[in-house]
Design a protein around this motif. Sequence first.
Motif, mmCIF file in Angstrom:
data_model
loop_
_atom_site.group_PDB
_atom_site.id
_atom_site.type_symbol
_atom_site.label_atom_id
_atom_site.label_comp_id
_atom_site.label_asym_id
_atom_site.label_seq_id
_atom_site.Cartn_x
_atom_site.Cartn_y
_atom_site.Cartn_z
ATOM 1 N N VAL A 65 1.030 -1.182 0.094
ATOM 2 C CA VAL A 65 0.008 -0.029 -0.042
ATOM 3 C C VAL A 65 0.867 1.202 0.091
ATOM 4 C CG1 VAL A 65 -1.948 1.084 1.104
ATOM 5 C CG2 VAL A 65 -1.801 -1.419 1.419
ATOM 6 N N PRO A 66 1.536 1.512 -1.113
ATOM 7 C CA PRO A 66 2.215 2.698 -1.245
ATOM 8 C C PRO A 66 1.334 4.095 -1.693
ATOM 9 C CG PRO A 66 2.468 1.654 -3.535
ATOM 10 C CD PRO A 66 1.563 0.921 -2.543
ATOM 11 N N PRO A 67 1.834 5.154 -1.203
ATOM 12 C CA PRO A 67 1.034 6.210 -1.471
ATOM 13 C C PRO A 67 1.333 6.437 -3.108
ATOM 14 C CG PRO A 67 3.107 7.009 -0.362
ATOM 15 C CD PRO A 67 2.988 5.488 -0.345
ATOM 16 N N GLY A 68 0.341 7.315 -3.911
ATOM 17 C CA GLY A 68 0.574 7.330 -5.054
ATOM 18 C C GLY A 68 -0.445 8.761 -5.609
ATOM 19 N N LEU A 69 -0.111 8.987 -7.043
ATOM 20 C CA LEU A 69 -1.245 9.692 -7.471
ATOM 21 C C LEU A 69 -2.304 9.324 -8.066
ATOM 22 C CD1 LEU A 69 1.414 12.346 -8.704
ATOM 23 C CD2 LEU A 69 0.081 12.773 -6.723
ATOM 24 N N MET A 70 -3.659 9.845 -8.156
ATOM 25 C CA MET A 70 -4.547 9.343 -8.806
ATOM 26 C C MET A 70 -4.643 10.203 -10.038
ATOM 27 S SD MET A 70 -8.771 9.019 -8.284
ATOM 28 C CE MET A 70 -8.809 6.956 -7.923
ATOM 29 N N VAL A 71 -4.666 9.865 -11.274
ATOM 30 C CA VAL A 71 -4.610 10.729 -12.439
ATOM 31 C C VAL A 71 -5.813 11.255 -13.122
ATOM 32 C CG1 VAL A 71 -2.209 10.052 -13.043
ATOM 33 C CG2 VAL A 71 -4.293 8.775 -14.038
ATOM 34 N N GLY A 72 -6.806 10.343 -12.544
ATOM 35 C CA GLY A 72 -8.102 10.937 -12.953
ATOM 36 C C GLY A 72 -8.880 12.103 -12.281
ATOM 37 N N MET A 73 -9.676 12.924 -12.869
ATOM 38 C CA MET A 73 -10.387 14.157 -12.116
ATOM 39 C C MET A 73 -11.189 13.479 -11.336
ATOM 40 S SD MET A 73 -10.205 17.470 -12.652
ATOM 41 C CE MET A 73 -11.100 18.920 -13.325
ATOM 42 N N THR A 74 -11.424 13.850 -10.188
ATOM 43 C CA THR A 74 -12.380 13.478 -9.129
ATOM 44 C C THR A 74 -13.302 14.629 -8.651
ATOM 45 O OG1 THR A 74 -11.007 13.541 -7.158
ATOM 46 C CG2 THR A 74 -10.908 11.654 -8.512
ATOM 47 N N ASP A 75 -14.260 14.565 -7.600
ATOM 48 C CA ASP A 75 -14.915 15.515 -7.291
ATOM 49 C C ASP A 75 -13.885 16.030 -5.976
ATOM 50 O OD1 ASP A 75 -16.804 15.518 -9.236
ATOM 51 O OD2 ASP A 75 -18.245 14.112 -7.672
ATOM 52 N N SER A 76 -13.092 15.478 -5.518
ATOM 53 C CA SER A 76 -12.263 15.970 -4.302
ATOM 54 C C SER A 76 -11.813 17.416 -4.455
ATOM 55 C CB SER A 76 -11.221 14.855 -4.151
ATOM 56 O OG SER A 76 -10.145 15.037 -5.465
ATOM 57 N N ARG A 77 -11.706 17.961 -5.603
ATOM 58 C CA ARG A 77 -11.372 19.257 -5.645
ATOM 59 C C ARG A 77 -12.221 20.452 -4.901
ATOM 60 N NH1 ARG A 77 -13.524 17.691 -10.319
ATOM 61 N NH2 ARG A 77 -14.885 18.965 -11.345
ATOM 62 N N HIS A 78 -13.748 19.851 -4.630
ATOM 63 C CA HIS A 78 -14.660 20.637 -4.302
ATOM 64 C C HIS A 78 -14.534 20.606 -2.860
ATOM 65 C CE1 HIS A 78 -16.409 21.111 -8.197
ATOM 66 N NE2 HIS A 78 -16.343 19.861 -8.439
ATOM 67 N N TYR A 79 -13.748 19.565 -2.040
ATOM 68 C CA TYR A 79 -13.639 19.425 -0.941
ATOM 69 C C TYR A 79 -12.565 20.114 0.047
ATOM 70 C CZ TYR A 79 -17.584 16.560 -2.144
ATOM 71 O OH TYR A 79 -18.781 15.885 -2.656
ATOM 72 N N ARG A 80 -11.669 20.810 -0.768
ATOM 73 C CA ARG A 80 -10.252 21.103 -0.361
ATOM 74 C C ARG A 80 -10.396 21.992 0.741
ATOM 75 N NH1 ARG A 80 -6.813 23.803 -4.782
ATOM 76 N NH2 ARG A 80 -7.306 21.813 -6.268
ATOM 77 N N HIS A 81 -11.515 22.800 0.994
ATOM 78 C CA HIS A 81 -11.684 23.793 1.705
ATOM 79 C C HIS A 81 -12.107 22.952 3.132
ATOM 80 C CE1 HIS A 81 -15.561 23.116 0.282
ATOM 81 N NE2 HIS A 81 -16.050 23.653 1.618
ATOM 82 N N LEU A 82 -12.486 21.919 3.155
ATOM 83 C CA LEU A 82 -12.741 21.090 4.452
ATOM 84 C C LEU A 82 -11.738 20.385 5.068
ATOM 85 C CD1 LEU A 82 -16.282 19.658 2.836
ATOM 86 C CD2 LEU A 82 -16.112 21.464 4.178
ATOM 87 N N THR A 83 -10.908 19.784 4.295
ATOM 88 C CA THR A 83 -9.937 19.292 5.120
ATOM 89 C C THR A 83 -8.459 19.530 4.630
ATOM 90 O OG1 THR A 83 -9.210 16.914 5.908
ATOM 91 C CG2 THR A 83 -10.456 17.063 3.651
ATOM 92 N N ARG A 84 -7.363 19.283 5.149
ATOM 93 C CA ARG A 84 -6.107 19.095 4.423
ATOM 94 C C ARG A 84 -5.810 18.120 3.718
ATOM 95 N NH1 ARG A 84 -1.342 17.525 5.390
ATOM 96 N NH2 ARG A 84 0.781 18.436 5.186
ATOM 97 N N ASP A 85 -6.305 16.834 4.063
ATOM 98 C CA ASP A 85 -5.739 15.439 3.603
ATOM 99 C C ASP A 85 -7.131 15.068 2.733
ATOM 100 O OD1 ASP A 85 -3.315 15.504 4.573
ATOM 101 O OD2 ASP A 85 -3.898 14.699 6.309
ATOM 102 N N ILE A 86 -6.828 14.972 1.548
ATOM 103 C CA ILE A 86 -7.788 14.222 0.771
ATOM 104 C C ILE A 86 -7.139 13.067 -0.155
ATOM 105 C CG2 ILE A 86 -9.534 14.504 -1.381
ATOM 106 C CD1 ILE A 86 -9.760 17.267 -0.557
ATOM 107 N N TYR A 87 -7.909 11.756 0.321
ATOM 108 C CA TYR A 87 -7.420 10.663 -0.514
ATOM 109 C C TYR A 87 -8.292 10.147 -1.697
ATOM 110 C CZ TYR A 87 -4.593 10.753 3.669
ATOM 111 O OH TYR A 87 -3.646 11.297 4.628
ATOM 112 N N ARG A 88 -7.609 10.002 -2.759
ATOM 113 C CA ARG A 88 -8.277 9.790 -3.944
ATOM 114 C C ARG A 88 -8.172 8.298 -4.326
ATOM 115 N NH1 ARG A 88 -6.537 14.528 -3.489
ATOM 116 N NH2 ARG A 88 -4.529 14.008 -4.215
ATOM 117 N N PHE A 89 -8.887 7.352 -3.836
ATOM 118 C CA PHE A 89 -8.581 6.169 -4.126
ATOM 119 C C PHE A 89 -9.822 5.040 -4.848
ATOM 120 C CE2 PHE A 89 -8.430 1.571 -2.348
ATOM 121 C CZ PHE A 89 -7.376 1.120 -2.977
#
Length: 153
Positions: A86-110
């Motif tokens: 379980v290594p950290p990595g980058l998700m290359v797809g666009m997700t809705d997570s950009r709409h939640y950046r103001h709610l939390t410091r950490d956003i995990y796209r998995f």
Amino acid sequence: PTVLEASPRENVLAKRARALVNVRIHPRDNIAKVVQHARFAVDDPRVTVRGLKKDAAEPLPTSSVTSAGYKLLARTIRQVCPGVLVPPGLMVGMTDSRHYRHLTRDIYRFSLLRIKGKDSERFHGIDERIGVKNYHEAITFYAQLMRNASGGQ
């Protein structure tokens, strides 16, 4: 490039052409740097290079791999898929997570998808789908994640 437009017919010379390039931006970069790099790479004063305003979002910062959220995610992955790394990595797809950046410091796209062979060709393409076994495994993962997050096993 995801869109290329020029002449409406094969025997007509185009008066102008347009290319749309869909870019996945690394967290250490930003839209302005990508546009600057594209201008440098094209190096032709006849070509206009600009970023699009529609749906454009700066990349999210890297999330912590020591947080409770990451540990919860990693534990759940290991429960559903024993023996995997379980290594950290980058998700290359666009997700809705950009709409939640103001709610939390950490956003995990998995997303728990096992991509083999020609599977990647079907993303946003003809016959887009995942296998039944993979679908069941994804459901199992999300159910286990909810149990773990609520303190259950």
